[in-house]
Design an enzyme around this catalytic site. Structure first.
Site, PDB file in Angstrom:
ATOM      1  N   GLY A   1       6.272  13.802  54.195  1.00 24.80           N
ATOM      2  CA  GLY A   1       5.943  14.554  52.991  1.00 24.80           C
ATOM      3  C   GLY A   1       4.487  14.946  52.883  1.00 24.80           C
ATOM      4  O   GLY A   1       4.089  15.615  51.941  1.00 24.80           O
ATOM      5  N   HIS A   2       3.661  14.562  53.845  1.00 21.90           N
ATOM      6  CA  HIS A   2       2.203  14.789  53.730  1.00 21.90           C
ATOM      7  C   HIS A   2       1.639  15.342  55.026  1.00 21.90           C
ATOM      8  O   HIS A   2       1.021  14.594  55.771  1.00 21.90           O
ATOM      9  CB  HIS A   2       1.514  13.470  53.392  1.00 21.90           C
ATOM     10  N   PHE A   3       1.729  16.425  55.403  1.00 20.86           N
ATOM     11  CA  PHE A   3       2.494  17.564  54.945  1.00 20.86           C
ATOM     12  C   PHE A   3       3.376  17.963  56.119  1.00 20.86           C
ATOM     13  O   PHE A   3       2.870  17.991  57.242  1.00 20.86           O
ATOM     14  CB  PHE A   3       1.570  18.710  54.556  1.00 20.86           C
TER      15      PHE A   3
ATOM     16  N   VAL B   1      -1.008  15.239  57.927  1.00 23.40           N
ATOM     17  CA  VAL B   1      -2.333  14.655  57.728  1.00 23.40           C
ATOM     18  C   VAL B   1      -2.150  13.263  57.137  1.00 23.40           C
ATOM     19  O   VAL B   1      -1.396  13.086  56.178  1.00 23.40           O
ATOM     20  CB  VAL B   1      -3.176  15.526  56.762  1.00 23.40           C
TER      21      VAL B   1
END
EC number: 4.2.1.59
Length: 163
Positions: free
Chosen positions: A57-59, A64
């Site tokens: 989810g990041h990203f 990252v």
């Protein structure tokens, strides 16, 4: 932590598990490559892989490592240093603990700077140095580097507490 010999500066992931209570997905360090009670320093490594849960989810299109997790890895390295130093630095607290389980818990974060992204394939090299200690609280200066360049820096406070 007398089971760890300062002559052998390497502590593998199984040794880290003996020191810290953290477990998956919050066990963020892979190994300790150097430490010194006399110098009050530690160097730890975190291998950043695409398999980390947070990259979902990041990203997804530009993975990252979240800055807060870089700081958490720095805090874990600092906690290990504190544990290795506990018999000398916190002898008065250890003596009163009566064999109970104690660990360093994050008590404050100051002067945080995230300078560049940490991405899959990077090896995060964390260097921490204890700069102050009063009662059960200690302060450390910590930096995280990738390829010799600082990616994050922070001043961390930790408290030596029962859990």
């Amino acid at each position: 932590m007398s089971q760890f010999d300062e002559k052998n500066k390497h502590i593998d992931v199984m040794g880290i598990r003996k020191i810290l209570p953290h477990r998956y997905p919050f066990a963020l360090l892979d190994k300790i490559v150097d430490w010194s009670i006399e110098d009050r320093t530690i160097v730890a490594h975190k291998n950043v892989t695409i398999n980390e849960d947070f990259f979902n989810g990041h990203f997804p299109e530009f993975p990252v490592m979240p800055g807060v997790l870089i700081v958490e890895a720095m805090a874990q390295a600092t906690a290990i240093l504190g544990e290795l130093m506990a018999e000398t630095l916190f002898a008065h607290v250890v003596a009163k603990a009566g064999g109970g389980r104690r660990t360093f818990m994050l008590a404050g974060i100051d002067k945080v700077r995230v300078k560049r992204p940490v991405v899959p394939g990077d090896v995060l090299v964390i260097e921490s140095r204890m700069v102050k200690q009063k009662n059960i609280i200690c302060t450390a200066e910590s930096v995280a580097k990738v390829d010799g360049q600082i990616v994050c820096s922070a001043e961390l406070m930790a408290a030596y507490k029962d859990y």
